[in-house]
Scaffold this motif. Structure first.
Motif, PDB file in Angstrom:
ATOM      1  N   ASN A 233      49.880  -4.595  73.327  1.00 38.28           N
ATOM      2  CA  ASN A 233      49.343  -5.759  74.034  1.00 38.28           C
ATOM      3  C   ASN A 233      48.005  -5.413  74.676  1.00 38.28           C
ATOM      4  O   ASN A 233      47.791  -4.288  75.143  1.00 38.28           O
ATOM      5  N   HIS A 234      47.084  -6.378  74.697  1.00 39.07           N
ATOM      6  CA  HIS A 234      45.750  -6.225  75.305  1.00 39.07           C
ATOM      7  C   HIS A 234      44.976  -5.061  74.689  1.00 39.07           C
ATOM      8  O   HIS A 234      44.298  -4.300  75.392  1.00 39.07           O
ATOM      9  N   SER A 235      45.056  -4.916  73.385  1.00 35.63           N
ATOM     10  CA  SER A 235      44.324  -3.841  72.716  1.00 35.63           C
ATOM     11  C   SER A 235      43.112  -4.343  71.951  1.00 35.63           C
ATOM     12  O   SER A 235      42.346  -3.533  71.411  1.00 35.63           O
ATOM     13  N   ARG A 236      42.902  -5.670  71.880  1.00 34.13           N
ATOM     14  CA  ARG A 236      41.727  -6.186  71.176  1.00 34.13           C
ATOM     15  C   ARG A 236      40.483  -6.007  72.031  1.00 34.13           C
ATOM     16  O   ARG A 236      40.532  -6.045  73.265  1.00 34.13           O
ATOM     17  N   ASP A 237      39.351  -5.805  71.350  1.00 37.07           N
ATOM     18  CA  ASP A 237      38.044  -5.644  71.994  1.00 37.07           C
ATOM     19  C   ASP A 237      38.019  -4.439  72.926  1.00 37.07           C
ATOM     20  O   ASP A 237      37.246  -4.404  73.891  1.00 37.07           O
ATOM     21  N   ARG A 238      38.868  -3.448  72.633  1.00 36.98           N
ATOM     22  CA  ARG A 238      38.896  -2.214  73.418  1.00 36.98           C
ATOM     23  C   ARG A 238      39.006  -1.023  72.473  1.00 36.98           C
ATOM     24  O   ARG A 238      39.360  -1.164  71.303  1.00 36.98           O
ATOM     25  N   SER A 239      38.696   0.145  73.027  1.00 36.52           N
ATOM     26  CA  SER A 239      38.827   1.362  72.233  1.00 36.52           C
ATOM     27  C   SER A 239      40.296   1.725  72.075  1.00 36.52           C
ATOM     28  O   SER A 239      41.165   1.247  72.818  1.00 36.52           O
ATOM     29  N   ALA A 240      40.591   2.553  71.089  1.00 39.24           N
ATOM     30  CA  ALA A 240      41.972   2.934  70.800  1.00 39.24           C
ATOM     31  C   ALA A 240      42.567   3.716  71.972  1.00 39.24           C
ATOM     32  O   ALA A 240      41.942   4.641  72.499  1.00 39.24           O
ATOM     33  N   ASP A 241      43.777   3.348  72.355  1.00 33.20           N
ATOM     34  CA  ASP A 241      44.481   4.017  73.445  1.00 33.20           C
ATOM     35  C   ASP A 241      45.321   5.143  72.840  1.00 33.20           C
ATOM     36  O   ASP A 241      46.451   4.945  72.408  1.00 33.20           O
ATOM     37  N   ARG A 242      44.747   6.336  72.806  1.00 32.42           N
ATOM     38  CA  ARG A 242      45.443   7.470  72.187  1.00 32.42           C
ATOM     39  C   ARG A 242      46.667   7.882  72.985  1.00 32.42           C
ATOM     40  O   ARG A 242      47.575   8.511  72.430  1.00 32.42           O
ATOM     41  N   TYR A 243      46.734   7.527  74.289  1.00 29.80           N
ATOM     42  CA  TYR A 243      47.892   7.888  75.101  1.00 29.80           C
ATOM     43  C   TYR A 243      49.118   7.043  74.762  1.00 29.80           C
ATOM     44  O   TYR A 243      50.224   7.355  75.206  1.00 29.80           O
TER      45      TYR A 243
END
Length: 691
Positions: A114-124
């Protein structure tokens, strides 16, 4: 991992132990780009972030095997967000990765963050999820493409469209919950009709079981009605919030504060690009960090430009962007519903007078904020919170008249319609040059219809036959039922040189008297003996009588027919009749179709000399609420109107005395003489209530 998999695994250059240094801004030695940050290190010398990305490209995929051979593929792009493909219901993947923030998207038919669009990849969240899937025995491939993104304007338009869709969906849910609540209430009320007379449960009687079941059904239906009502309220609030998303998002004042935040973020990214510290945090300039900072800088620059276009559009529509150049020490600023005196003008804020003990105060001056020890209370006001301003001189003139200026008054002053001087106010209106033809021109403007309500400024400006410039402005009121106009003479610079005159009343009344203003020109005024001139009249008189100007007659507040010679004795007041009834008493059985009304005096004693009246219910209506039914009181009002009475207001004019009986106070109508109270024909229905 097999030997083939090891050989086919791409090399990840992001984690190479290469540290770059900032080499200044200028022209890239490799591609020739100008005005770009340059970096040196290793085999690179003064190259731009694009050349760094080309020298150290990210791997096309990560994981156990290529995407076409993997069981589960995790993809991330800034345009689509982070998604997971290859999972099936019951394989245990969702349960394994759910603790890391993954959820199922029904509209996409797959898992994602969720809320991952228009953001960098959350490697955590991606890396622990991939590890948990491998522990279940699946092969995983991770594909990350940070360069695939959408324009910020497109993303914002998509968010607004989704908000509108949510609003429609929530409104539909609220309407369904409201309908369900109403249906449950009606069902409970229908069951309760069996007990409308207060029938108790007869313990031991054969009806006890049914009565208890009916009570349980009533309780369940009423509880469901209350719960559905709460659900309807919840979804209605959600729909209202979603519907106001666009307005909230594009609010000019809020957008200005958002621009300040984004510009601060942009300055921080630029510091990191230069290898400097930002708010105590530093970034190691690895190839991956250099590329990501460049990407983030481009995104913030685009976003700031978009929000500035929103503010520019608001300015074109009349919004004022305030700054330090608009204020000086001693001015007054309108913010948060009050006026504050400006003590100091700063670059981003205003320092205003403040005294918590007097707040909220309509006008807070420096004297109000000065304490006994000489200290002056103060607080900052951001320019985005400023509504309007007023000079110290204009505010002083308002305070001398014990008035608090409104936002419209301040705006009119800034537009050039300044307050008239004290000398101008004492000057006779007849001495103002060219003012005699104002009403004639104003009559023409008012006759044009409702155009005033369509003007954002709510004012007109026109030139008279004498070459004078006049301004007609609505100074108060927001609709046709509450209007007040002001007419002023202004010069070429917009400065008032004439005395302003107000016309209170509704727009219809103003038009009526404006149309009749010329009917009495040349005639002698019956009040003061002067000749009628051109102008407006009060609601009691059709026009003014002062020649050469447009003020009211000295005695216009008194109608002609009420004028009395001096020394004449006052007309005695007519004594109010006291022999009439003062109260009505209404009785009706619950669920019946007839009610009985009798007249009584002020103490509740029935007047035997006035016959009782039987009120029949309309076709298909029953008095299910007894004498408190609305249908009964509608019939009571009709009977009272025919008899020359009116029911007093205040809780419907009804006072409950005992069960099955309601009383109401009445009085004679002032606009009609009471007629003889006649008895209505007595109906012979079997369900007629007892006397």
């Amino acid at each position: 991992m097999t030997t083939d998999q090891v050989e086919n695994t791409p090399v990840d250059n992001r984690y190479r132990t290469v540290t770059l240094t900032f080499a200044g801004d200028g022209e890239c030695s490799a591609c020739g780009h100008e005005d770009t940050p340059l970096y040196s290190g290793g085999e690179l010398a003064r190259v731009c972030p694009a050349c760094v990305a080309a020298t150290f490209p990210p791997p096309p995929w990560e994981g156990d095997c290529p995407p076409e051979k993997a069981d589960v593929v995790i993809t991330h792009t800034r345009a689509d967000g982070t998604l997971l493909e290859g999972s099936r219901k019951g394989d245990g993947i969702f349960e394994a990765i759910r603790p890391y923030g993954w959820r199922f998207f029904p509209s996409l038919g797959c898992l994602g963050l969720n809320h991952s669009r228009d953001r960098s990849a959350d490697r955590y969240k991606i890396d622990p999820a991939a590890k948990a899937i491998r522990e279940l025995g699946f092969t995983v491939c991770v594909v990350v493409n940070e360069d695939e993104r959408r324009a910020f304007a497109d993303a914002e338009a998509d968010r607004e469209e989704r908000a509108e869709s949510r609003a429609e969906r929530f409104e539909d849910r609220a309407s369904r919950a409201t309908a369900s609540s109403d249906a449950s209430y009606q069902r409970s009320k229908q069951i309760s009709e069996r007990f409308y007379m207060g029938q108790p449960i007869l313990v031991g009687h054969h009806s006890e079981g049914r009565a208890r079941r009916d009570h349980a059904r009533m309780d369940n239906a009423m509880r469901k009605s209350i719960n559905e009502g709460e659900r309807a309220k919840h979804w209605a609030q959600r729909a209202e919030a979603s519907g106001a998303y666009t307005e909230h998002r594009t609010n000019p004042a809020r957008t200005l504060r958002r621009i300040e935040t984004k510009e601060a973020d942009l300055r921080g990214v630029i510091r990191w690009q230069r290898g400097e510290s930002n708010n105590g945090h530093s970034v190691r300039l690895s190839p991956a960090a250099v590329v990501e900072l460049s990407r983030r800088r481009d995104e913030l620059t685009e976003e700031v430009g978009y929000w500035r276009s929103i503010v520019a559009k608001a300015e074109a529509e009349g919004f004022k962007v305030w700054g330090a150049d608009d204020f000086t020490k001693g001015d007054f600023v309108r913010s948060l519903g009050s006026w504050y005196e400006v003590l100091r003008v700063n670059k981003k804020t205003l320092t205003v007078a403040w005294n918590l003990r007097l707040a909220p105060k309509a006008v807070m001056t420096a004297a109000d904020a000065t304490f006994e020890d000489g200290r002056v209370g103060r607080q900052p006001v951001d320019y985005s919170d400023v509504k309007t301003r007023m000079s110290a001189g204009d505010m002083a003139r308002y305070l001398e008249r014990n008035r608090t200026p409104s936002i419209a008054d301040a705006k009119a002053l800034m537009d050039g319609v300044t307050a008239a001087s004290t000398e101008g106010r004492d000057q006779a209106p007849a001495e103002v040059e060219g003012s005699a033809d104002i009403p004639e021109r104003l009559r023409d403007l008012l006759a044009e219809g409702e155009q005033m309500l369509k003007l954002p400024e709510r004012e007109w400006s026109f030139t008279s036959t004498c070459g004078r410039v006049y301004r007609v402005r609505m100074v108060t009121g927001r609709d046709v039922t509450d209007l007040r106009f002001e007419v002023r003479t202004v010069n070429a610079n917009g400065t008032a040189v004439g005395v302003g005159k107000d016309w209170p009343g509704t727009l219809e009344v103003i038009r009526e008297h404006a149309a009749a203003a010329g009917e009495h020109e040349g005639k002698q005024c019956p009040r003061c003996g002067r000749t009628w001139g051109k102008g407006f009249g009060s609601p009691e008189a059709p026009a003014t009588c002062t020649p050469g100007h447009w003020s009211y007659c000295d005695r216009a507040a008194v109608p002609v027919e009420q004028d009395a010679p001096e020394g004449a004795p006052a007309k005695p007041k007519a004594k109010k009749r006291t022999n009439g009834p003062k109260m009505v008493i209404v009785t009706a059985a619950y669920g019946s179709r007839q009610a009985r009304m009798v007249y009584a005096n002020g103490r509740g004693t029935v007047r035997e000399d006035i016959p009782a009246v039987v009120i029949d219910a309309p076709e298909g209506v029953k008095f299910n609420e007894g004498p408190a039914s609305a249908a009964i009181w509608q019939g009571v009002d009709e009977v009272l109107e025919k008899a020359g009475f009116v029911r007093l207001s205040g809780n419907g004019g009804r006072t409950g005395i005992r069960f099955g009986e309601v009383r109401a106070k009445i009085t004679e109508r002032e606009d009609a003489e009471p007629v003889a109270v006649e008895s209505a024909p007595q109906s012979q229905g079997t369900d007629s209530p007892a006397s």
